[in-house]
Enzyme design. Sequence first.
Site, PDB file in Angstrom:
ATOM      1  N   PHE A 380       0.798  -1.234   0.000  1.00  6.65           N
ATOM      2  CA  PHE A 380       0.000   0.000   0.000  1.00  6.65           C
ATOM      3  C   PHE A 380       0.829   1.281   0.000  1.00  6.65           C
ATOM      4  O   PHE A 380       0.429   2.294   0.595  1.00  6.65           O
ATOM      5  CB  PHE A 380      -0.969  -0.011   1.195  1.00  6.65           C
ATOM      6  CG  PHE A 380      -1.630  -1.340   1.401  1.00  6.65           C
ATOM      7  CD1 PHE A 380      -2.299  -1.963   0.355  1.00  6.65           C
ATOM      8  CD2 PHE A 380      -1.561  -1.994   2.625  1.00  6.65           C
ATOM      9  CE1 PHE A 380      -2.887  -3.208   0.524  1.00  6.65           C
ATOM     10  CE2 PHE A 380      -2.143  -3.246   2.802  1.00  6.65           C
ATOM     11  CZ  PHE A 380      -2.804  -3.851   1.743  1.00  6.65           C
ATOM     12  N   CYS A 381       1.977   1.245  -0.671  1.00 11.73           N
ATOM     13  CA  CYS A 381       2.854   2.426  -0.732  1.00 11.73           C
ATOM     14  C   CYS A 381       3.157   2.967   0.663  1.00 11.73           C
ATOM     15  O   CYS A 381       3.297   4.179   0.858  1.00 11.73           O
ATOM     16  CB  CYS A 381       2.255   3.515  -1.625  1.00 11.73           C
ATOM     17  SG  CYS A 381       2.069   2.974  -3.317  1.00 11.73           S
ATOM     18  N   ALA A 382       3.216   2.061   1.619  1.00 16.81           N
ATOM     19  CA  ALA A 382       3.625   2.421   2.984  1.00 16.81           C
ATOM     20  C   ALA A 382       4.471   1.250   3.469  1.00 16.81           C
ATOM     21  O   ALA A 382       4.172   0.601   4.470  1.00 16.81           O
ATOM     22  CB  ALA A 382       2.404   2.635   3.874  1.00 16.81           C
ATOM     23  N   CYS A 400       5.478  -1.900  -4.992  1.00 14.34           N
ATOM     24  CA  CYS A 400       4.137  -1.602  -4.532  1.00 14.34           C
ATOM     25  C   CYS A 400       3.156  -2.603  -5.142  1.00 14.34           C
ATOM     26  O   CYS A 400       3.056  -2.692  -6.366  1.00 14.34           O
ATOM     27  CB  CYS A 400       3.787  -0.198  -4.985  1.00 14.34           C
ATOM     28  SG  CYS A 400       2.691   0.640  -3.917  1.00 14.34           S
TER      29      CYS A 400
END
Length: 458
Positions: A380-382, A400
């Site tokens: 989740f791009c985290a 990602c």
Amino acid sequence: MSVPTAAADSAICAPLPVLGGDVLVPLVTGGEVAYAALDYAASAPALQRVWDDVAAYAPYYGSVHRGAGYLSQLSTDLFENSRATVAEFLGCREGDQVVFTRSTTDSLNLLAAVVPADCEVFVFETEHHASLLPWRDAAVTYLDAPRTPQQAVATLERALAARTAVSPGGQGSALVCVTGASNVTGELWPVRELAAAAHAHGARIVLDAAQLAPHHPVDIAELDVDWVAFSGHKLYAPFGSGVLAGRSDWLQEAEPYLAGGGASRRVARRGDGGVDVEWHTTAARHEAGSPNVIGVYSIASACKALTEAGFDSLVAREQSLVSRVRAGLAEVPAVKVLSLFGDEAPRVGVISFVVEGWNSSHFAAALSAEYGIGVRDGLFCAHPLVRTLLGSDPQDQGECGAPESEPGETSLNAVRVSFGAGTPDEHVERFVTAVKELVRDGARWNYRTEDGRCVPAV
Ligand code: PLP
């Protein structure tokens, strides 16, 4: 940040009409089913109201800030009125500016481009990459993941105090960047308290409201943050615009983010052959090029629609869906919901989880192919946050969304289900039933990995 509970007497409203509610998708097991869009945290469906407003305006579309014709003037008015609507939606203060961008990522990159040269940036490692990464030219301090909201404030306090101790009194500028609601856990961050801590130490704060604004009122003055950034496509306005709103001084003291027409007030050749430019000091300084009037108007339309629907009843409805999904997942021992702040933490309709024995990409593919449910799987791009929550090596960062193992193998990724103002009860009911059936009975189809994604093996 206040808890997302609606006023005690607020009624739960019906879902707001959105596009796509009647789209049928094929199931691998045969037949078709209405698509259940449960990936709002990535991009929410367009509100019908937004679509209708855009369609009504479309015949009148014209150039903004350029033409002398009637439609150009009308479009320019629409564009500038949209700015006023967004300022009102965000509770902007006197002197704040609303700059239209392409997205939250663009907004935070714009802010990164205008921070003073001596600016120190403080950002939690738990942020979305859009908040974590744009500060290339600044000295960045990455703060460890807190496990409670109080710890977040204490961690920031400590980091800012250390900075004050190093350069007592005459310190340079500092900026804190924090998310309002996590795109992984949905948990709310203590924004007001973090803003108070930042200001007590002479720092400023920007709120990444990408996941907060679609679910919860965001009031820049009440939260006492210096800037707010959000994206139209997560706020039911999928036409490619975003917002950076807040203090004008850093924005106006810096060179334009993009150089070109629209940002410049006067351009003249100099005697030495060069060019002198006088840049605008309004928001236009950072909006060079022809603006996306449809995108901007759609954001304003969404702001009005959410305000008119009433956030209290929207929050009440969303919280009932959150409770239903969390209760359903809690009945499945193989499911582990990811959380930084614990079960009691206030949260919006964004829930990530892993399923014991399942590759998350496989699980998400089965939800789609066998139940017509669209969720997201991945990091989740985290990446640092998800890896911290999964307890695996935070250094090991895959692409990602890329699955890391074959279908059937346990995954280091997670599944995320997210919903909002347009979600009918049936979608979350179908989701809970699907999770239970998949865990109990396994997938009814075979899957394989293709181009890094798990897909049905037809
Ligand atoms: N911040 C958060 C918390 C997000 O969830 C996202 C997108 O998922 C972003 C920033 C980036 O938004 P965009 O892709 O619209 O720039």
